[in-house]
Structure formats: C-alpha cells, structure tokens
Design a protein around this motif. Structure first.
Motif, PDB file in Angstrom:
ATOM      1  N   VAL A  14       0.855  -1.193   0.000  1.00  0.00           N
ATOM      2  CA  VAL A  14       0.000   0.000   0.000  1.00  0.00           C
ATOM      3  C   VAL A  14       0.888   1.238   0.000  1.00  0.00           C
ATOM      4  O   VAL A  14       1.729   1.411   0.892  1.00  0.00           O
ATOM      5  CB  VAL A  14      -0.929   0.026   1.238  1.00  0.00           C
ATOM      6  CG1 VAL A  14      -1.780   1.289   1.224  1.00  0.00           C
ATOM      7  CG2 VAL A  14      -1.800  -1.217   1.283  1.00  0.00           C
ATOM      8  N   LYS A  15       0.706   2.067  -1.014  1.00  0.00           N
ATOM      9  CA  LYS A  15       1.444   3.327  -1.105  1.00  0.00           C
ATOM     10  C   LYS A  15       0.453   4.458  -1.370  1.00  0.00           C
ATOM     11  O   LYS A  15      -0.538   4.262  -2.079  1.00  0.00           O
ATOM     12  CB  LYS A  15       2.476   3.285  -2.232  1.00  0.00           C
ATOM     13  CG  LYS A  15       3.648   2.348  -1.983  1.00  0.00           C
ATOM     14  CD  LYS A  15       4.730   2.541  -3.054  1.00  0.00           C
ATOM     15  CE  LYS A  15       5.989   1.770  -2.734  1.00  0.00           C
ATOM     16  NZ  LYS A  15       5.871   0.339  -2.998  1.00  0.00           N
ATOM     17  N   ARG A  53      -4.380  10.406  -1.907  1.00  0.00           N
ATOM     18  CA  ARG A  53      -4.514   9.651  -3.161  1.00  0.00           C
ATOM     19  C   ARG A  53      -3.734   8.343  -3.029  1.00  0.00           C
ATOM     20  O   ARG A  53      -2.550   8.353  -2.684  1.00  0.00           O
ATOM     21  CB  ARG A  53      -3.977  10.470  -4.329  1.00  0.00           C
ATOM     22  CG  ARG A  53      -4.298   9.825  -5.690  1.00  0.00           C
ATOM     23  CD  ARG A  53      -4.066  10.807  -6.828  1.00  0.00           C
ATOM     24  NE  ARG A  53      -2.642  10.926  -7.135  1.00  0.00           N
ATOM     25  CZ  ARG A  53      -1.990  10.152  -8.007  1.00  0.00           C
ATOM     26  NH1 ARG A  53      -2.625   9.189  -8.652  1.00  0.00           N
ATOM     27  NH2 ARG A  53      -0.703  10.334  -8.219  1.00  0.00           N
ATOM     28  N   TRP A  54      -4.438   7.230  -3.289  1.00  0.00           N
ATOM     29  CA  TRP A  54      -3.779   5.925  -3.245  1.00  0.00           C
ATOM     30  C   TRP A  54      -2.936   5.750  -4.493  1.00  0.00           C
ATOM     31  O   TRP A  54      -3.385   6.044  -5.599  1.00  0.00           O
ATOM     32  CB  TRP A  54      -4.809   4.798  -3.162  1.00  0.00           C
ATOM     33  CG  TRP A  54      -5.660   4.878  -1.944  1.00  0.00           C
ATOM     34  CD1 TRP A  54      -6.987   5.202  -1.879  1.00  0.00           C
ATOM     35  CD2 TRP A  54      -5.233   4.664  -0.596  1.00  0.00           C
ATOM     36  NE1 TRP A  54      -7.402   5.199  -0.566  1.00  0.00           N
ATOM     37  CE2 TRP A  54      -6.351   4.870   0.233  1.00  0.00           C
ATOM     38  CE3 TRP A  54      -4.018   4.329  -0.003  1.00  0.00           C
ATOM     39  CZ2 TRP A  54      -6.294   4.753   1.616  1.00  0.00           C
ATOM     40  CZ3 TRP A  54      -3.960   4.211   1.380  1.00  0.00           C
ATOM     41  CH2 TRP A  54      -5.084   4.414   2.169  1.00  0.00           C
ATOM     42  N   ALA A  59      -6.746  -2.120  -2.816  1.00  0.00           N
ATOM     43  CA  ALA A  59      -7.592  -3.318  -2.669  1.00  0.00           C
ATOM     44  C   ALA A  59      -7.134  -4.209  -1.520  1.00  0.00           C
ATOM     45  O   ALA A  59      -7.881  -5.084  -1.074  1.00  0.00           O
ATOM     46  CB  ALA A  59      -7.607  -4.112  -3.971  1.00  0.00           C
ATOM     47  N   LYS A  60      -5.922  -4.005  -1.024  1.00  0.00           N
ATOM     48  CA  LYS A  60      -5.386  -4.819   0.079  1.00  0.00           C
ATOM     49  C   LYS A  60      -5.733  -4.249   1.452  1.00  0.00           C
ATOM     50  O   LYS A  60      -5.340  -4.798   2.480  1.00  0.00           O
ATOM     51  CB  LYS A  60      -3.859  -4.915  -0.038  1.00  0.00           C
ATOM     52  CG  LYS A  60      -3.378  -5.774  -1.187  1.00  0.00           C
ATOM     53  CD  LYS A  60      -3.535  -7.249  -0.861  1.00  0.00           C
ATOM     54  CE  LYS A  60      -2.872  -8.120  -1.910  1.00  0.00           C
ATOM     55  NZ  LYS A  60      -2.881  -9.519  -1.513  1.00  0.00           N
ATOM     56  N   THR A  77      -3.582  -5.893   4.494  1.00  0.00           N
ATOM     57  CA  THR A  77      -3.852  -7.297   4.819  1.00  0.00           C
ATOM     58  C   THR A  77      -2.650  -8.199   4.531  1.00  0.00           C
ATOM     59  O   THR A  77      -2.655  -9.367   4.904  1.00  0.00           O
ATOM     60  CB  THR A  77      -5.082  -7.823   4.049  1.00  0.00           C
ATOM     61  OG1 THR A  77      -4.894  -7.577   2.654  1.00  0.00           O
ATOM     62  CG2 THR A  77      -6.345  -7.131   4.523  1.00  0.00           C
ATOM     63  N   ASP A  78      -1.610  -7.703   3.895  1.00  0.00           N
ATOM     64  CA  ASP A  78      -0.390  -8.495   3.703  1.00  0.00           C
ATOM     65  C   ASP A  78       0.528  -8.407   4.919  1.00  0.00           C
ATOM     66  O   ASP A  78       1.023  -9.419   5.394  1.00  0.00           O
ATOM     67  CB  ASP A  78       0.373  -8.032   2.454  1.00  0.00           C
ATOM     68  CG  ASP A  78      -0.244  -8.586   1.172  1.00  0.00           C
ATOM     69  OD1 ASP A  78      -1.178  -9.409   1.269  1.00  0.00           O
ATOM     70  OD2 ASP A  78       0.209  -8.194   0.085  1.00  0.00           O
ATOM     71  N   CYS A  79       0.781  -7.193   5.435  1.00  0.00           N
ATOM     72  CA  CYS A  79       1.758  -7.041   6.526  1.00  0.00           C
ATOM     73  C   CYS A  79       1.131  -6.598   7.847  1.00  0.00           C
ATOM     74  O   CYS A  79       1.799  -6.632   8.879  1.00  0.00           O
ATOM     75  CB  CYS A  79       2.870  -6.073   6.122  1.00  0.00           C
ATOM     76  SG  CYS A  79       2.345  -4.352   5.994  1.00  0.00           S
ATOM     77  N   GLY A  80      -0.114  -6.178   7.848  1.00  0.00           N
ATOM     78  CA  GLY A  80      -0.760  -5.739   9.080  1.00  0.00           C
ATOM     79  C   GLY A  80      -0.431  -4.311   9.477  1.00  0.00           C
ATOM     80  O   GLY A  80      -0.920  -3.816  10.498  1.00  0.00           O
TER      81      GLY A  80
END
Ligand SMILES: [Zn+2]
Ligand SMILES: [Zn+2]
Length: 139
Positions: A14-15, A53-54, A59-60, A77-80
């Motif tokens: 996520v960035k 702005r994403w 989506a994660k 949801t990948d790294c918390g």
C-alpha cells in the motif's frame, strides 16, 4: 500550494500520497489505540479528506469499525501495518505518522486520552536511549 508527502505500509504493497499540511498531530493514548497498535499510544496526523490519493494496494486495505467512540482502524492485509483512513464522519483523513516517508508539517499537536495511558509509560519514556539494542553482556 502545498507539497505532497508519500507514505506506505511496512511491506510496501500500500502506497499513498497526501498533501503535507496536516491540521493536527495527536499522540493518542486511548485504550483502543493501545490495542490496535500493541503499543502505549499511536501517532496520528489529521488531514483534509480529499487530500489523500492511493498509489498502489488500495484493494489490500481492510477497514475495521469499532462499535464505540466512532473509532476506526485500517491496515494492509499483507503485513498488518496501519494505513490512512477516512474518519467515520468523513471530515478528516487519519494518517499514521510512522507510515510517512518524510517529515510531516502540522499546525498543532496534542496528547489525547492521556489518563488512559498505561502505568509505567512515563518511566519508560524518561529512560536511557540507545541507537540500537543495548549491549547485554555482563559489565
Ligand atoms: Zn503491507
Ligand atoms: Zn486513540
């Protein structure tokens, strides 16, 4: 004209970018923030809702609405790792200060829900500082 600042979760999935002109920087000691962070407090910057702005990974993101206090958490949801989220009122976007890749600019700062901070917090904050783990060999 405000400058942009960039941020990400721990794994980088996520960035985002956001205007670097935050209204307020809260160190929140409430018991809910202790639970979501696993720490004594969280460091939250509040920005304008349309300033975020994403760039990747939207989506994660998983969003959790706590039933009391209008409280929200959002994380990758990948790294918390915590990620920005729009407040339930829609009036502000909350940014975890630790997710930013640079120095945030903000107008004011406060410690909030200070009475809920855990015992021992001030003693730990006043303790000796090290750049890394302290050497644990016998002296
Ligand atoms: Zn991540
Ligand atoms: Zn809190």
């Amino acid at each position: 004209m405000s400058r942009k600042i960039y941020g990400s979760c721990l794994c980088g999935t996520v960035k985002y970018e956001i205007e670097n002109n935050f209204e307020i920087f809260y160190l929140c000691h409430c018991t809910q923030c202790q639970k979501i962070s696993g720490s004594n407090h969280v460091s939250n910057l509040f920005g304008k809702p349309n300033s975020l702005r994403w760039l990747t990974g939207e989506a994660k993101i998983k969003r959790y609405e706590y039933p009391n206090r209008g409280f929200t958490n959002a994380f990758c949801t990948d790294c918390g790792g915590g990620v920005p989220f729009l407040t339930q009122s829609g009036k502000a976007v909350v940014v975890r200060a630790g997710t930013l890749g640079g120095q945030p600019q903000f107008f004011s700062s406060s410690k909030i829900f200070h009475s809920e901070r855990p015992d021992g917090n001030e003693k730990a904050e006043a303790s000796k500082s090290y750049e890394k783990f302290p050497i644990t060999n016998k002296e």
